[in-house]
Design a protein around this motif. Structure first.
Motif, PDB file in Angstrom:
ATOM      1  N   UNK A 255       0.842  -1.201   0.000  1.00 38.43           N
ATOM      2  CA  UNK A 255       0.000   0.000   0.000  1.00 38.43           C
ATOM      3  C   UNK A 255       0.874   1.247   0.000  1.00 38.43           C
ATOM      4  N   UNK A 256       1.933   1.238   0.810  1.00 42.62           N
ATOM      5  CA  UNK A 256       2.845   2.382   0.871  1.00 42.62           C
ATOM      6  C   UNK A 256       3.513   2.612  -0.484  1.00 42.62           C
ATOM      7  N   UNK A 257       3.894   1.541  -1.147  1.00 45.25           N
ATOM      8  CA  UNK A 257       4.514   1.654  -2.467  1.00 45.25           C
ATOM      9  C   UNK A 257       3.522   2.244  -3.465  1.00 45.25           C
ATOM     10  N   UNK A 258       2.295   1.795  -3.411  1.00 47.81           N
ATOM     11  CA  UNK A 258       1.259   2.314  -4.298  1.00 47.81           C
ATOM     12  C   UNK A 258       0.992   3.793  -4.018  1.00 47.81           C
ATOM     13  N   UNK A 259       0.930   4.156  -2.731  1.00 47.08           N
ATOM     14  CA  UNK A 259       0.720   5.559  -2.358  1.00 47.08           C
ATOM     15  C   UNK A 259       1.856   6.427  -2.881  1.00 47.08           C
TER      16      UNK A 259
ATOM     17  N   UNK B 277       1.431   9.487  -5.380  1.00 45.06           N
ATOM     18  CA  UNK B 277       1.901  10.816  -4.981  1.00 45.06           C
ATOM     19  C   UNK B 277       2.875  11.378  -6.017  1.00 45.06           C
ATOM     20  N   UNK B 278       3.791  10.542  -6.478  1.00 45.10           N
ATOM     21  CA  UNK B 278       4.767  11.006  -7.469  1.00 45.10           C
ATOM     22  C   UNK B 278       4.074  11.385  -8.780  1.00 45.10           C
ATOM     23  N   UNK B 279       3.056  10.627  -9.143  1.00 45.45           N
ATOM     24  CA  UNK B 279       2.335  10.891 -10.387  1.00 45.45           C
ATOM     25  C   UNK B 279       1.485  12.160 -10.276  1.00 45.45           C
ATOM     26  N   UNK B 280       0.780  12.311  -9.160  1.00 45.34           N
ATOM     27  CA  UNK B 280      -0.171  13.415  -9.010  1.00 45.34           C
ATOM     28  C   UNK B 280       0.380  14.612  -8.233  1.00 45.34           C
TER      29      UNK B 280
END
Length: 78
Positions: free
Chosen positions: A65-69, A73-76
């Motif tokens: 989940x942290x990796x996905x977040x 975050x990096x994308x948006x």
């Protein structure tokens, strides 16, 4: 799954979400989820403006989940 079971599930889900408590950066209970989201958004924006780093961490499934977040975050949030 029948419509009745879906409605029961959704009603329980809504009850859980409505009973969730959110705490602000000051450790005090916020008035609403909107207030909590506003505070975390400000924190993220200030972190970016100040050139600081933000880390999402987790262990096991929480690490995924942290990796996905982080990716979101990096994308948006750039």
């Amino acid at each position: 799954m029948s419509i009745g079971r879906y409605k029961t599930y959704l009603n329980k889900l809504v009850q859980c979400l409505e009973s969730t408590q959110f705490y602000g950066a000051d450790g005090c209970l916020t008035k609403s989820s909107e207030e909590a989201v506003g505070q975390i958004t400000e924190l993220f924006l200030n972190t970016r403006r100040e050139g600081k780093h933000l880390f999402f961490i987790g262990n096991g499934g929480s690490a995924a989940i942290a990796s996905h977040m982080t990716a979101d975050y990096m994308k948006n949030g750039r």
